[in-house]
Design a protein around this motif. Sequence first.
Motif, PDB file in Angstrom:
ATOM      1  N   ASP A  29      -3.330  10.136  -2.498  1.00 41.37           N
ATOM      2  CA  ASP A  29      -3.540   9.061  -3.467  1.00 41.37           C
ATOM      3  C   ASP A  29      -2.907   7.790  -2.934  1.00 41.37           C
ATOM      4  OD1 ASP A  29      -4.742  10.318  -6.046  1.00 41.37           O
ATOM      5  OD2 ASP A  29      -3.139  11.688  -5.459  1.00 41.37           O
ATOM      6  N   GLU A  30      -3.570   6.658  -3.195  1.00 45.90           N
ATOM      7  CA  GLU A  30      -3.027   5.369  -2.774  1.00 45.90           C
ATOM      8  C   GLU A  30      -3.031   4.388  -3.931  1.00 45.90           C
ATOM      9  OE1 GLU A  30      -3.792   5.084   2.017  1.00 45.90           O
ATOM     10  OE2 GLU A  30      -4.776   3.623   0.694  1.00 45.90           O
ATOM     11  N   GLU A  31      -1.971   3.579  -3.977  1.00 41.94           N
ATOM     12  CA  GLU A  31      -1.896   2.421  -4.848  1.00 41.94           C
ATOM     13  C   GLU A  31      -1.852   1.176  -3.971  1.00 41.94           C
ATOM     14  OE1 GLU A  31       1.513   2.792  -7.309  1.00 41.94           O
ATOM     15  OE2 GLU A  31       0.659   4.362  -8.565  1.00 41.94           O
ATOM     16  N   ILE A  32      -2.749   0.253  -4.217  1.00 40.51           N
ATOM     17  CA  ILE A  32      -2.809  -0.994  -3.465  1.00 40.51           C
ATOM     18  C   ILE A  32      -2.467  -2.115  -4.447  1.00 40.51           C
ATOM     19  CG2 ILE A  32      -4.263  -2.552  -2.113  1.00 40.51           C
ATOM     20  CD1 ILE A  32      -6.044   0.009  -1.578  1.00 40.51           C
ATOM     21  N   THR A  33      -1.330  -2.774  -4.230  1.00 41.12           N
ATOM     22  CA  THR A  33      -0.856  -3.789  -5.159  1.00 41.12           C
ATOM     23  C   THR A  33      -0.905  -5.161  -4.501  1.00 41.12           C
ATOM     24  OG1 THR A  33       0.589  -2.229  -6.307  1.00 41.12           O
ATOM     25  CG2 THR A  33       1.077  -4.566  -6.579  1.00 41.12           C
ATOM     26  N   LEU A  34      -1.607  -6.075  -5.142  1.00 40.95           N
ATOM     27  CA  LEU A  34      -1.637  -7.466  -4.722  1.00 40.95           C
ATOM     28  C   LEU A  34      -0.701  -8.243  -5.626  1.00 40.95           C
ATOM     29  CD1 LEU A  34      -4.386  -6.233  -3.691  1.00 40.95           C
ATOM     30  CD2 LEU A  34      -5.300  -8.567  -3.810  1.00 40.95           C
ATOM     31  N   ALA A  35       0.318  -8.881  -5.029  1.00 40.51           N
ATOM     32  CA  ALA A  35       1.297  -9.648  -5.799  1.00 40.51           C
ATOM     33  C   ALA A  35       1.226 -11.107  -5.371  1.00 40.51           C
ATOM     34  CB  ALA A  35       2.702  -9.100  -5.570  1.00 40.51           C
ATOM     35  N   SER A  36       1.215 -12.012  -6.345  1.00 38.80           N
ATOM     36  CA  SER A  36       1.042 -13.429  -6.060  1.00 38.80           C
ATOM     37  C   SER A  36       2.236 -14.245  -6.550  1.00 38.80           C
ATOM     38  CB  SER A  36      -0.224 -13.968  -6.735  1.00 38.80           C
ATOM     39  OG  SER A  36      -0.322 -15.371  -6.581  1.00 38.80           O
ATOM     40  N   THR A  37       2.726 -15.131  -5.692  1.00 38.08           N
ATOM     41  CA  THR A  37       3.671 -16.178  -6.107  1.00 38.08           C
ATOM     42  C   THR A  37       3.022 -17.554  -5.936  1.00 38.08           C
ATOM     43  OG1 THR A  37       4.634 -16.216  -3.889  1.00 38.08           O
ATOM     44  CG2 THR A  37       5.700 -14.791  -5.519  1.00 38.08           C
ATOM     45  N   ALA A  38       1.676 -17.563  -5.847  1.00 39.38           N
ATOM     46  CA  ALA A  38       0.944 -18.817  -5.654  1.00 39.38           C
ATOM     47  C   ALA A  38       0.933 -19.631  -6.942  1.00 39.38           C
ATOM     48  CB  ALA A  38      -0.479 -18.511  -5.215  1.00 39.38           C
ATOM     49  N   ALA A  39       0.645 -20.925  -6.798  1.00 41.13           N
ATOM     50  CA  ALA A  39       0.619 -21.819  -7.956  1.00 41.13           C
ATOM     51  C   ALA A  39      -0.643 -21.656  -8.787  1.00 41.13           C
ATOM     52  CB  ALA A  39       0.750 -23.269  -7.488  1.00 41.13           C
ATOM     53  N   ASP A  40      -1.730 -21.174  -8.166  1.00 39.12           N
ATOM     54  CA  ASP A  40      -3.010 -21.067  -8.853  1.00 39.12           C
ATOM     55  C   ASP A  40      -3.537 -19.643  -8.759  1.00 39.12           C
ATOM     56  OD1 ASP A  40      -3.276 -23.901  -9.470  1.00 39.12           O
ATOM     57  OD2 ASP A  40      -3.565 -24.140  -7.282  1.00 39.12           O
ATOM     58  N   PRO A  41      -4.393 -19.256  -9.681  1.00 45.32           N
ATOM     59  CA  PRO A  41      -5.015 -17.941  -9.576  1.00 45.32           C
ATOM     60  C   PRO A  41      -5.973 -17.904  -8.383  1.00 45.32           C
ATOM     61  CG  PRO A  41      -6.008 -19.175 -11.362  1.00 45.32           C
ATOM     62  CD  PRO A  41      -4.858 -19.999 -10.880  1.00 45.32           C
ATOM     63  N   PHE A  42      -6.259 -16.692  -7.930  1.00 46.75           N
ATOM     64  CA  PHE A  42      -7.257 -16.530  -6.873  1.00 46.75           C
ATOM     65  C   PHE A  42      -8.066 -15.271  -7.159  1.00 46.75           C
ATOM     66  CE2 PHE A  42      -3.650 -14.096  -5.276  1.00 46.75           C
ATOM     67  CZ  PHE A  42      -4.236 -12.921  -4.821  1.00 46.75           C
ATOM     68  N   SER A  43      -9.268 -15.250  -6.634  1.00 42.99           N
ATOM     69  CA  SER A  43     -10.141 -14.090  -6.745  1.00 42.99           C
ATOM     70  C   SER A  43     -10.485 -13.592  -5.349  1.00 42.99           C
ATOM     71  CB  SER A  43     -11.421 -14.441  -7.506  1.00 42.99           C
ATOM     72  OG  SER A  43     -11.116 -14.815  -8.833  1.00 42.99           O
ATOM     73  N   CYS A  44     -10.688 -12.277  -5.230  1.00 42.05           N
ATOM     74  CA  CYS A  44     -11.019 -11.702  -3.925  1.00 42.05           C
ATOM     75  C   CYS A  44     -11.741 -10.384  -4.117  1.00 42.05           C
ATOM     76  CB  CYS A  44      -9.768 -11.505  -3.073  1.00 42.05           C
ATOM     77  SG  CYS A  44      -8.574 -10.353  -3.791  1.00 42.05           S
ATOM     78  N   THR A  45     -12.323  -9.895  -3.038  1.00 43.50           N
ATOM     79  CA  THR A  45     -12.978  -8.592  -3.013  1.00 43.50           C
ATOM     80  C   THR A  45     -12.163  -7.661  -2.126  1.00 43.50           C
ATOM     81  OG1 THR A  45     -15.166  -9.580  -3.290  1.00 43.50           O
ATOM     82  CG2 THR A  45     -15.068  -7.320  -2.429  1.00 43.50           C
ATOM     83  N   ARG A  58       0.870  -1.182   0.000  1.00 42.72           N
ATOM     84  CA  ARG A  58       0.000   0.000   0.000  1.00 42.72           C
ATOM     85  C   ARG A  58       0.907   1.232   0.000  1.00 42.72           C
ATOM     86  NH1 ARG A  58      -4.807   0.768   4.539  1.00 42.72           N
ATOM     87  NH2 ARG A  58      -5.849   2.595   3.631  1.00 42.72           N
ATOM     88  N   VAL A  59       0.948   1.926  -1.113  1.00 36.82           N
ATOM     89  CA  VAL A  59       1.786   3.116  -1.252  1.00 36.82           C
ATOM     90  C   VAL A  59       0.899   4.341  -1.139  1.00 36.82           C
ATOM     91  CG1 VAL A  59       3.351   4.399  -2.741  1.00 36.82           C
ATOM     92  CG2 VAL A  59       3.469   1.897  -2.678  1.00 36.82           C
TER      93      VAL A  59
END
Length: 675
Positions: A104-120, A94-95
């Motif tokens: 202003d904010e940038e919220i970055t979700l970064a994944s190193t997981a094996a599968d995709p995921f969805s979220c709210t 969260r920058v």
Amino acid sequence: MRDRRLQPLLHDLVSTVLAPTTALSGADGQIRPAGVQGLFHADARVLSQATLAIDGREPEPIGHAVSGPGSSRFVSLARWLGDRTPDPTVRVDRVRRVTPGAMDEEITLASTAADPFSCTVTVALSCDLAPIEVVKSGGATVPLARESGGGLAWRSGDTRVTVSGGAYADGGLRWEVTVAPGERVTLRWGVRVTDPKAVVTAPAGPREWSRPEIEADDARLVRLARQSLDDLEALRLAESAAPQDTFLGAGVPWFLTLFGRDSIWAARMLLPLGTELAASTLRVLARHQGAKVDATSGEAPGKIMHELRRGEFAVEGNDLRLPATYYGTIDATPLWIALLHDAWRWGMPESQVGALLPALESALGWLADHGDADGDGFLEYIDTSGSGLANQGWKDSGDAVRFHDGGRAEPPIALVEVQGYAYEAAVAGAALLEAFGRPGADRWRDYAGRLAERFRERFWLDAGHPALALDRDKRPVDALTSNIGHLLGTGILTPAEELRIARTLEDPSMSGSFGLRTMSTRDAGFSPLSYHCGSVWAHDTAIVISGLARSGHGGLAARLADGLLSAAEGFAYRLPELHAGDDRALMGHALPYPAACRPQAWSAAAAVAIVHAAVGLHPDVPAGRAVLRPLPGAPLGALSVRGLRVAGASVNATVDPSGTAHVTGLPAGVTLRQG
């Protein structure tokens, strides 16, 4: 028992500031609807909540960093997402970027997981537009209802707050997100403030001082200087009616406005980086210089003001009610004179100095005509309004002036350091008047001489140091405090008297903490968590360091500087307004004072004062000379500073491991001699 209102604590909050706008959050980046958390603009809280959630859960914080003026980064984890392994596979950055009137904010979700995921992803938002004094007093606030129509917006009077980004949902913003393996998804949102009646604004031009390159054996000094220079840049302010003149806002969050004493001291400490800030600060305060006698505001002809607000500053739960322009300060006027003189010697253009001479003459007149209310020859204060500050020196809390036995002094009160300021101002004023062909120099030199004689007769105690003050009955207030250190270098003391004060302050009861204690541990009023009676203030210590260095007591100056550098380590090199005055051995690090402002202008400027004391360059441009007097033996190690300013010229200074100093780049016509 009914709970009393308490001032919110600040010590564990993260400030992201680019004046006049500040975000105060937890270390996790969350802005919760509690205490003093919020987004503030000028003197109002424009967002009281901005809490991030993912699938209704708050991310788990692992770290944060302030990454320059107006910028912070918060890192957290969403461990319920991604792979079921010991290693986290979903990271949330969260920058936060604050600019004047916006966040202003940038919220970055970064994944190193094996599968995709969805979220709210949601950001819950609320706004109360609470005045800063209501927040400070711990008063109850009520969130505003948002404006009708599309989008998120709130309004109170002429102030309007609008939010953009994401989908508008009940109580905030919402995004539906899918993140593939190895991908990053960035969400953006922002808030804008329209506040046409704010009395402060962002300055119109670029930064007024140089940003020197510093190399030092003591890495703490480099880190402290870097963070402090960032914070000073973030605290730049101007009046909305005159944005061409910059001053430093005193501190976040309570004092982000013009404060005569604070803004003067910060500008004075920054003189080695140029005279432009000093010149503009002097002009701003001269425009508000007193013209009449007014008991309610404390105004008097020639007097320099204390603070500027949008309207009356009334703190709930006590009798304090300060007018929008308030003059309740005993020391800002002599300090204004001293700043003008010092800026002149550092090379402030003569045309700019000359333009301020009428204000100088008025300020000198205040010393004799209004600063000494009872005619005893000392500057003293008393609040006759019943609603102003009871104490009007830099230690302005109600219990700040105390006898050795803990009893409180009654006003009118003549503070010890203020007599030193008055002496210095009279001598400095005489030098300016004489140099510019104005009458009155002899009068003010005579004033200074007589003041020094009276001071020597009335203030010195049998204990071997001056009293903190004289009370209404002219009794010496006999507590031992840091105030006496401000006399060093003012000229009111003989060399023998300076030595006595240095030895007094060297006692562990004063210097045994991380810096100089405001009161001796041997006084009954001492408490390490007292605002003014036992805590350590960075600017107070820095003033004494400068005085010790100027008067030839480099050993104690270096020890006090080491105390501040050690304290800075525990505060991520952002020195707070003050910290606790516990012994250094108690915890091994400085404890926070829980309600201290951070960043604070004169605390940040203390870093420059330490560098200047170590180098010891003292120019007198009008006289065509400069003295070089570094701390003997290089107690802070070798030091190199590139980019100091003297009369607009870029000057480099080095101190080698033996303590030998060299300076290059002095302007033409300025001759250097070793001190």
